[in-house]
Design a protein around this motif. Structure first.
Motif, PDB file in Angstrom:
ATOM      1  N   PRO A  12      39.165  23.058  -7.823  1.00 57.27           N
ATOM      2  CA  PRO A  12      38.218  23.815  -8.646  1.00 57.27           C
ATOM      3  C   PRO A  12      36.850  23.155  -8.803  1.00 57.27           C
ATOM      4  CG  PRO A  12      39.873  22.779 -10.022  1.00 57.27           C
ATOM      5  CD  PRO A  12      40.284  22.544  -8.594  1.00 57.27           C
ATOM      6  N   ASP A  13      36.794  21.826  -8.647  1.00 58.47           N
ATOM      7  CA  ASP A  13      35.507  21.144  -8.812  1.00 58.47           C
ATOM      8  C   ASP A  13      35.554  19.799  -8.098  1.00 58.47           C
ATOM      9  OD1 ASP A  13      36.806  19.245 -10.510  1.00 58.47           O
ATOM     10  OD2 ASP A  13      36.372  20.460 -12.268  1.00 58.47           O
ATOM     11  N   ALA A  14      34.421  19.081  -8.104  1.00 56.65           N
ATOM     12  CA  ALA A  14      34.317  17.816  -7.368  1.00 56.65           C
ATOM     13  C   ALA A  14      35.249  16.741  -7.916  1.00 56.65           C
ATOM     14  CB  ALA A  14      32.871  17.330  -7.364  1.00 56.65           C
ATOM     15  N   ASP A  15      35.510  16.733  -9.214  1.00 60.12           N
ATOM     16  CA  ASP A  15      36.446  15.742  -9.765  1.00 60.12           C
ATOM     17  C   ASP A  15      37.853  15.965  -9.214  1.00 60.12           C
ATOM     18  OD1 ASP A  15      34.625  14.293 -11.315  1.00 60.12           O
ATOM     19  OD2 ASP A  15      34.875  15.624 -13.041  1.00 60.12           O
ATOM     20  N   ALA A  16      38.311  17.208  -9.222  1.00 60.17           N
ATOM     21  CA  ALA A  16      39.629  17.528  -8.679  1.00 60.17           C
ATOM     22  C   ALA A  16      39.660  17.278  -7.169  1.00 60.17           C
ATOM     23  CB  ALA A  16      39.995  18.977  -8.992  1.00 60.17           C
ATOM     24  N   PHE A  17      38.555  17.600  -6.496  1.00 62.92           N
ATOM     25  CA  PHE A  17      38.477  17.342  -5.061  1.00 62.92           C
ATOM     26  C   PHE A  17      38.646  15.858  -4.778  1.00 62.92           C
ATOM     27  CE2 PHE A  17      35.712  15.611  -1.753  1.00 62.92           C
ATOM     28  CZ  PHE A  17      36.371  16.101  -0.633  1.00 62.92           C
ATOM     29  N   ARG A  18      37.909  15.010  -5.483  1.00 64.03           N
ATOM     30  CA  ARG A  18      37.979  13.575  -5.224  1.00 64.03           C
ATOM     31  C   ARG A  18      39.388  13.056  -5.483  1.00 64.03           C
ATOM     32  NH1 ARG A  18      33.653   9.510  -7.530  1.00 64.03           N
ATOM     33  NH2 ARG A  18      32.381  10.664  -6.077  1.00 64.03           N
ATOM     34  N   ASP A  19      40.015  13.493  -6.553  1.00 61.73           N
ATOM     35  CA  ASP A  19      41.379  13.068  -6.861  1.00 61.73           C
ATOM     36  C   ASP A  19      42.321  13.456  -5.726  1.00 61.73           C
ATOM     37  OD1 ASP A  19      43.430  12.036  -8.684  1.00 61.73           O
ATOM     38  OD2 ASP A  19      44.076  14.142  -8.787  1.00 61.73           O
ATOM     39  N   TRP A  20      42.179  14.661  -5.211  1.00 65.08           N
ATOM     40  CA  TRP A  20      42.994  15.131  -4.100  1.00 65.08           C
ATOM     41  C   TRP A  20      42.629  14.389  -2.808  1.00 65.08           C
ATOM     42  CZ3 TRP A  20      41.111  17.545   0.314  1.00 65.08           C
ATOM     43  CH2 TRP A  20      42.090  18.034   1.188  1.00 65.08           C
ATOM     44  N   GLU A  29      35.159  16.455   3.043  1.00 69.98           N
ATOM     45  CA  GLU A  29      33.975  16.687   2.235  1.00 69.98           C
ATOM     46  C   GLU A  29      34.186  17.967   1.445  1.00 69.98           C
ATOM     47  OE1 GLU A  29      30.078  14.873   4.216  1.00 69.98           O
ATOM     48  OE2 GLU A  29      30.841  16.585   5.343  1.00 69.98           O
ATOM     49  N   PHE A  30      33.426  18.119   0.377  1.00 71.17           N
ATOM     50  CA  PHE A  30      33.497  19.279  -0.501  1.00 71.17           C
ATOM     51  C   PHE A  30      32.151  19.980  -0.408  1.00 71.17           C
ATOM     52  CE2 PHE A  30      34.220  20.866  -5.042  1.00 71.17           C
ATOM     53  CZ  PHE A  30      35.293  21.674  -4.705  1.00 71.17           C
ATOM     54  N   ILE A  31      32.118  21.129   0.259  1.00 73.53           N
ATOM     55  CA  ILE A  31      30.871  21.848   0.498  1.00 73.53           C
ATOM     56  C   ILE A  31      30.969  23.230  -0.124  1.00 73.53           C
ATOM     57  CG2 ILE A  31      29.260  22.723   2.230  1.00 73.53           C
ATOM     58  CD1 ILE A  31      30.345  20.615   4.167  1.00 73.53           C
ATOM     59  N   ASP A  32      30.076  23.506  -1.064  1.00 73.43           N
ATOM     60  CA  ASP A  32      30.039  24.799  -1.754  1.00 73.43           C
ATOM     61  C   ASP A  32      31.415  25.180  -2.302  1.00 73.43           C
ATOM     62  OD1 ASP A  32      27.314  25.044  -1.268  1.00 73.43           O
ATOM     63  OD2 ASP A  32      27.602  26.196   0.572  1.00 73.43           O
ATOM     64  N   GLY A  33      32.123  24.194  -2.857  1.00 76.60           N
ATOM     65  CA  GLY A  33      33.404  24.457  -3.496  1.00 76.60           C
ATOM     66  C   GLY A  33      34.593  24.557  -2.570  1.00 76.60           C
ATOM     67  N   ASP A  77      26.739  17.917  -7.120  1.00 74.22           N
ATOM     68  CA  ASP A  77      27.064  18.714  -8.298  1.00 74.22           C
ATOM     69  C   ASP A  77      28.570  18.965  -8.289  1.00 74.22           C
ATOM     70  OD1 ASP A  77      27.504  20.831  -6.446  1.00 74.22           O
ATOM     71  OD2 ASP A  77      25.434  21.514  -6.671  1.00 74.22           O
ATOM     72  N   SER A  78      29.039  19.865  -9.129  1.00 72.31           N
ATOM     73  CA  SER A  78      30.482  20.079  -9.247  1.00 72.31           C
ATOM     74  C   SER A  78      31.093  20.776  -8.035  1.00 72.31           C
ATOM     75  CB  SER A  78      30.798  20.877 -10.515  1.00 72.31           C
ATOM     76  OG  SER A  78      30.258  22.183 -10.405  1.00 72.31           O
ATOM     77  N   LEU A  79      30.273  21.270  -7.110  1.00 70.12           N
ATOM     78  CA  LEU A  79      30.791  21.965  -5.935  1.00 70.12           C
ATOM     79  C   LEU A  79      30.460  21.281  -4.613  1.00 70.12           C
ATOM     80  CD1 LEU A  79      30.024  25.653  -6.946  1.00 70.12           C
ATOM     81  CD2 LEU A  79      32.197  24.429  -7.135  1.00 70.12           C
ATOM     82  N   ASN A  80      29.774  20.131  -4.668  1.00 69.98           N
ATOM     83  CA  ASN A  80      29.340  19.479  -3.434  1.00 69.98           C
ATOM     84  C   ASN A  80      29.460  17.961  -3.531  1.00 69.98           C
ATOM     85  OD1 ASN A  80      28.016  21.686  -1.650  1.00 69.98           O
ATOM     86  ND2 ASN A  80      27.278  22.100  -3.724  1.00 69.98           N
ATOM     87  N   GLU A  81      30.266  17.394  -2.625  1.00 67.91           N
ATOM     88  CA  GLU A  81      30.396  15.950  -2.501  1.00 67.91           C
ATOM     89  C   GLU A  81      30.541  15.638  -1.015  1.00 67.91           C
ATOM     90  OE1 GLU A  81      32.477  13.469  -5.384  1.00 67.91           O
ATOM     91  OE2 GLU A  81      33.737  12.806  -3.721  1.00 67.91           O
ATOM     92  N   PHE A  82      29.648  14.767  -0.511  1.00 63.37           N
ATOM     93  CA  PHE A  82      29.572  14.493   0.917  1.00 63.37           C
ATOM     94  C   PHE A  82      29.745  13.010   1.208  1.00 63.37           C
ATOM     95  CE2 PHE A  82      26.105  17.765   0.118  1.00 63.37           C
ATOM     96  CZ  PHE A  82      26.928  18.847   0.300  1.00 63.37           C
ATOM     97  N   TYR A  83      30.089  12.719   2.457  1.00 63.71           N
ATOM     98  CA  TYR A  83      30.113  11.358   2.990  1.00 63.71           C
ATOM     99  C   TYR A  83      29.135  11.316   4.157  1.00 63.71           C
ATOM    100  CZ  TYR A  83      34.200  10.233   0.220  1.00 63.71           C
ATOM    101  OH  TYR A  83      35.056   9.981  -0.820  1.00 63.71           O
ATOM    102  N   PRO A  84      27.853  11.065   3.879  1.00 66.10           N
ATOM    103  CA  PRO A  84      26.885  11.034   4.975  1.00 66.10           C
ATOM    104  C   PRO A  84      27.156   9.862   5.910  1.00 66.10           C
ATOM    105  CG  PRO A  84      25.870  10.252   2.953  1.00 66.10           C
ATOM    106  CD  PRO A  84      27.243  10.734   2.590  1.00 66.10           C
ATOM    107  N   ASP A  85      26.583   9.936   7.114  1.00 69.41           N
ATOM    108  CA  ASP A  85      26.752   8.845   8.069  1.00 69.41           C
ATOM    109  C   ASP A  85      26.221   7.539   7.504  1.00 69.41           C
ATOM    110  OD1 ASP A  85      28.012  10.311  10.165  1.00 69.41           O
ATOM    111  OD2 ASP A  85      26.082  11.253  10.555  1.00 69.41           O
ATOM    112  N   LEU A  86      25.099   7.603   6.800  1.00 67.38           N
ATOM    113  CA  LEU A  86      24.561   6.436   6.096  1.00 67.38           C
ATOM    114  C   LEU A  86      23.890   6.907   4.820  1.00 67.38           C
ATOM    115  CD1 LEU A  86      23.408   5.481   9.379  1.00 67.38           C
ATOM    116  CD2 LEU A  86      23.667   3.493   7.955  1.00 67.38           C
ATOM    117  N   VAL A  87      23.978   6.074   3.806  1.00 67.43           N
ATOM    118  CA  VAL A  87      23.235   6.312   2.578  1.00 67.43           C
ATOM    119  C   VAL A  87      22.723   4.966   2.087  1.00 67.43           C
ATOM    120  CG1 VAL A  87      25.315   6.197   1.105  1.00 67.43           C
ATOM    121  CG2 VAL A  87      23.264   7.335   0.262  1.00 67.43           C
TER     122      VAL A  87
END
Length: 186
Positions: A12-20, A29-33, A77-87
């Motif tokens: 449902p959101d980025a917190d739940a995504f990360r836990d999963w 990655e989590f893109i647009d939910g 945000d709550s619907l987007n979490e990425f792992y870019p090649d570099l940050v």
């Protein structure tokens, strides 16, 4: 991005995504939910990302901001979490980039549409982000978006002797360094 090898839930959101996601054998990655499995990187992709990482590591050694290669999550945000090649991140959180200054994506056929589209639209909302770099792996081309007082500007570098200046970090990368050891004719 690769297709799914198995069913992937829609957290449902980025917190739940990360836990999963932290319990999964594949990186996602989590893109647009929606959760997406990340495609494996080619040798060429890894070489280009490694070259950039090496230059940034040496240039930023001992400074507050540091480079991370595809291991640090960037939550927009709550619907987007990425792992870019570099940050390059100036924050001190353990598991995510909380003050990303530069994001680098090495383009491939499976990622280019999202890197240029949905992910770039999301990254622009990060208040600390000053630079977004896209690096082609099938031709000599580096695109650098830089935030200024009125918005974003784009510079395109297509020659080996060009220098990509990342003003927010006081770092410069020669295009020849980015593509060192890369045979684009192959």
């Amino acid at each position: 991005m690769a297709g799914f090898a198995r069913d992937v839930p829609s957290p449902p959101d980025a917190d739940a995504f990360r836990d999963w996601a932290w319990r999964q054998p594949e990186k996602c990655e989590f893109i647009d939910g929606k959760a997406f499995m990340m495609a494996g990187a080619s040798r060429l992709h890894g070489l280009i990302a490694g070259n950039i990482m090496g230059v940034l590591w040496n240039a930023l050694r001992g400074r507050r901001c540091g480079p991370f290669q595809s291991s640090l999550a960037v939550r927009v945000d709550s619907l987007n979490e990425f792992y870019p090649d570099l940050v390059v991140d100036c924050g001190d959180a353990r598991d995510e980039a909380t003050e990303p200054l530069l994001v680098v994506e090495v383009l491939s056929a499976s990622t280019e549409e999202n890197d240029r589209g949905r992910k770039w639209a999301a990254y622009r909302r990060l208040r600390t982000l000053r630079h977004y770099m896209l690096v082609a792996q099938d031709q000599l081309m580096v695109e650098l978006y830089t935030r200024n007082d009125v918005g974003w500007t784009l510079q395109v570098f297509e020659t080996a002797d060009a220098t990509v200046a990342i003003d927010g970090l006081d770092v410069s990368l020669r295009v020849a360094e980015i593509y060192e050891g890369v045979d684009l004719a192959a």
